[in-house]
Design a protein around this motif. Sequence first.
Motif, short mmCIF file in Angstrom:
data_model
loop_
_atom_site.label_atom_id
_atom_site.label_comp_id
_atom_site.label_asym_id
_atom_site.label_seq_id
_atom_site.Cartn_x
_atom_site.Cartn_y
_atom_site.Cartn_z
N ILE A 1 0.87 -1.19 0.00
CA ILE A 1 0.00 0.00 0.00
C ILE A 1 0.89 1.22 0.00
CG2 ILE A 1 -1.93 1.19 1.09
CD1 ILE A 1 -2.67 -1.36 2.49
N GLY B 1 4.75 5.06 -3.53
CA GLY B 1 5.84 6.04 -3.46
C GLY B 1 7.16 5.32 -3.61
N LEU B 2 8.21 5.93 -3.13
CA LEU B 2 9.54 5.36 -3.31
C LEU B 2 9.71 4.04 -2.56
CD1 LEU B 2 12.43 5.64 -4.38
CD2 LEU B 2 12.95 7.01 -2.35
N GLY C 1 7.39 1.90 -1.55
CA GLY C 1 6.55 0.87 -2.16
C GLY C 1 7.13 0.39 -3.48
N PHE D 1 -0.66 -0.56 -4.66
CA PHE D 1 -1.78 0.38 -4.68
C PHE D 1 -1.32 1.78 -4.33
CE2 PHE D 1 -3.97 -3.63 -3.66
CZ PHE D 1 -4.92 -3.64 -4.67
N GLY D 2 -1.73 2.76 -5.14
CA GLY D 2 -1.38 4.14 -4.85
C GLY D 2 -2.58 5.04 -5.01
N PRO E 1 12.11 14.51 -4.35
CA PRO E 1 13.08 15.61 -4.20
C PRO E 1 13.08 16.67 -5.31
CG PRO E 1 14.06 13.59 -3.39
CD PRO E 1 12.72 13.21 -3.98
N SER F 1 10.77 20.24 -5.19
CA SER F 1 11.08 21.53 -4.56
C SER F 1 12.34 22.13 -5.19
CB SER F 1 11.29 21.34 -3.05
OG SER F 1 12.18 20.25 -2.81
N LYS F 2 12.89 21.44 -6.18
CA LYS F 2 14.18 21.86 -6.77
C LYS F 2 14.02 22.04 -8.27
CE LYS F 2 16.41 18.98 -3.22
NZ LYS F 2 15.24 18.19 -2.80
N ALA G 1 3.48 1.10 3.02
CA ALA G 1 4.46 2.09 2.52
C ALA G 1 3.68 3.36 2.22
CB ALA G 1 5.16 1.55 1.28
N GLU H 1 12.60 10.79 7.42
CA GLU H 1 11.85 11.27 6.25
C GLU H 1 12.84 11.61 5.15
OE1 GLU H 1 9.66 14.56 7.81
OE2 GLU H 1 8.42 13.29 9.09
N HIS H 2 13.60 10.59 4.73
CA HIS H 2 14.64 10.83 3.72
C HIS H 2 14.48 9.85 2.56
CE1 HIS H 2 16.23 12.97 7.02
NE2 HIS H 2 16.96 12.02 7.54
N ALA I 1 13.80 5.67 2.55
CA ALA I 1 12.61 5.06 1.92
C ALA I 1 13.02 4.00 0.91
CB ALA I 1 11.76 6.13 1.25
C1 FAD Z 1 9.07 18.27 -2.03
C2 FAD Z 1 9.92 17.22 -1.37
C3 FAD Z 1 11.30 17.30 -1.48
C4 FAD Z 1 12.10 16.35 -0.85
N1 FAD Z 1 13.44 16.45 -0.97
C5 FAD Z 1 14.25 15.54 -0.36
C6 FAD Z 1 15.67 15.64 -0.46
O1 FAD Z 1 16.20 16.55 -1.07
N2 FAD Z 1 16.41 14.70 0.16
C7 FAD Z 1 15.87 13.64 0.86
O2 FAD Z 1 16.59 12.82 1.41
N3 FAD Z 1 14.51 13.53 0.97
C8 FAD Z 1 13.70 14.45 0.38
N4 FAD Z 1 12.33 14.35 0.49
C9 FAD Z 1 11.77 13.24 1.29
C10 FAD Z 1 11.59 11.97 0.46
O3 FAD Z 1 11.11 12.26 -0.81
C11 FAD Z 1 10.64 11.05 1.22
O4 FAD Z 1 11.31 10.66 2.39
C12 FAD Z 1 10.23 9.83 0.42
O5 FAD Z 1 9.56 10.21 -0.75
C13 FAD Z 1 9.32 8.94 1.25
O6 FAD Z 1 8.88 7.88 0.47
P1 FAD Z 1 7.71 6.91 0.96
O7 FAD Z 1 7.50 5.96 -0.15
O8 FAD Z 1 8.00 6.41 2.31
O9 FAD Z 1 6.43 7.85 1.14
P2 FAD Z 1 5.66 8.73 0.09
O10 FAD Z 1 6.57 9.26 -0.95
O11 FAD Z 1 4.86 9.70 0.90
O12 FAD Z 1 4.68 7.71 -0.63
C14 FAD Z 1 3.57 7.13 0.01
C15 FAD Z 1 2.45 6.98 -0.98
O13 FAD Z 1 1.42 6.24 -0.36
C16 FAD Z 1 0.18 6.74 -0.77
N5 FAD Z 1 -0.87 6.32 0.18
C17 FAD Z 1 -1.01 6.70 1.48
N6 FAD Z 1 -2.09 6.11 2.03
C18 FAD Z 1 -2.63 5.34 1.06
C19 FAD Z 1 -3.77 4.48 1.01
N7 FAD Z 1 -4.57 4.31 2.07
N8 FAD Z 1 -4.04 3.85 -0.17
C20 FAD Z 1 -3.25 4.00 -1.25
N9 FAD Z 1 -2.16 4.81 -1.25
C21 FAD Z 1 -1.85 5.46 -0.12
C22 FAD Z 1 0.42 8.26 -0.74
O14 FAD Z 1 -0.53 8.94 -1.49
C23 FAD Z 1 1.82 8.32 -1.37
O15 FAD Z 1 1.74 8.41 -2.77
C24 FAD Z 1 11.50 15.28 -0.12
C25 FAD Z 1 10.11 15.22 0.00
C26 FAD Z 1 9.33 16.17 -0.61
C27 FAD Z 1 7.82 16.11 -0.47
#
Ligand code: FAD
Length: 421
Positions: free
Chosen positions: A27, A30-31, A33, A52-53, A63, A66-67, A126, A309-310, A314
């Motif tokens: 679930i 993102g990165l 998953g 699922f997303g 990343p 914002s860049k 995830a 949160e990096h 992830a």
């Molecule tokens: C603008 C921005 C810039 C960043 N820059 C950096 C950087 O320079 N360096 C760095 O180290 N990190 C950076 N980060 C942080 C990094 O991108 C995150 O730590 C990483 O993306 C986390 O990945 P994740 O897969 O855990 O979560 P996420 O990327 O949040 O993915 C989770 C996904 O799950 C989906 N989801 C949630 N609940 C459900 C559900 N019930 N059903 C289906 N889908 C669901 C969400 O919609 C989302 O798409 C940045 C983050 C952002 C937002």
Amino acid sequence: MKKSALDPAREMTRRIVSDTGKVYVIIGAGLAGFSAARVLRLEGFEGRVMLFGQETDAPYERPPLSKDRLRGELSEERVFLELPNYYKDHAIELQLGERVARIDPSLRVLEMAGGSKVSYDKLLMATGAGLRDIDVPGHDLDGILYLRTLRDCERLRGLLQQHPHVLIVGTGFIGCEVAASARQIGCKVTLAGPELPLAHVLGRGLSEIYASYHRGKGVILKTGVTSTAFIGAGHVERAVFSDGSTVDCDLVVVGIGVDPNTELVAEHVKIENGIMTDEFCRTNVEGIFAAGDVANSWHPRLGISARLEHFDNAQRQGETAAKTMIGKLEAFDTIPFFYSDQYEFRLIYRGMALSSDSVVIRGMPETGSFSAFYLADRKILAVCSVNRYAESVAAARLLHHEIAPAKLIDESVDIGRLFDT
Ligand SMILES: Cc1cc2nc3c(=O)[nH]c(=O)nc-3n(C[C@H](O)[C@H](O)[C@H](O)COP(=O)(O)OP(=O)(O)OC[C@H]3O[C@@H](n4cnc5c(N)ncnc54)[C@H](O)[C@@H]3O)c2cc1C
């Protein structure tokens, strides 16, 4: 001893065969998953992989949002983690725009927002983190934006091109990176928050350095305040702060942090600032795993549980979780790592300095090239390098070791050879 007990190839074959027909559900596309799905296939898992997303975009990197993507220097297609045909080619059932609404771990069934049900054998959470809202009068005026998704980025990018006066609320990484990009686009920028830029992560000394970088680029810094209200006739025109001051603006970007998306499993698994896991990404419930921004995981090297949160976290945790799901236990025990690009300043941070008692600076921050070593009891806990990539790689070897500050500061000594001197 029987050969099968020693023959990894034969063991692997048996495992794959027994995995056939199993359904592993992830679930969150993102990165974390995505990385998990990818590694399940790389490791030879032959059952079904369902990803699922709730967003409508295929997995992408956040990343750049914002860049360089926010500034329009990177094309939209380059933010995606894979080409569109990758998922079909690897039999990853990517289901976008699909929100999982409920989970029943006792039956191993999940229910989609649309009502359909899916049975699973193993489940990876995830789900990442969700934006923290600013709950003050006027928060729902037009022109108050947040940045988490690619769609948020595209909307904000279009608005920044009109060169508004942007007020950024929040001096963390997202706020600072958006401030830098907006200045690079040519907008007037005010960056406001209770603390100096990045103070909560980098500490007082480095936050002053970053404050000077932003001021040097023309950002108006307003610190020691919180936003208490937004005013405007339909669209935001002015922000009011806790000290009674106001700032006129055309656009507000709020970056005041995120919270882990734990609701789906909150009744079932142990939650404490995220889904608690061990170093193998296992939760306390059999068959449920967690990785990425949502996971608060045990880090043997640090001796603590931490929710990071990096990007690097992830990606690697997704990989660890996938391996654990197929029975290949490899502890997630890497040195925490993150990066941030603001203007020409490329920051790389390795380690974790929660309990540091001093900071030693090598190089001259005013030249935009230095490394900061965070120490506790003379041991190096973390190193933050700006525009010194090679040094940051070499410095990682020094973490948890005791090195005399005089040696760290001495630029005639190669960091990579400090153990030898
Ligand atoms: C603008 C921005 C810039 C960043 N820059 C950096 C950087 O320079 N360096 C760095 O180290 N990190 C950076 N980060 C942080 C990094 O991108 C995150 O730590 C990483 O993306 C986390 O990945 P994740 O897969 O855990 O979560 P996420 O990327 O949040 O993915 C989770 C996904 O799950 C989906 N989801 C949630 N609940 C459900 C559900 N019930 N059903 C289906 N889908 C669901 C969400 O919609 C989302 O798409 C940045 C983050 C952002 C937002």
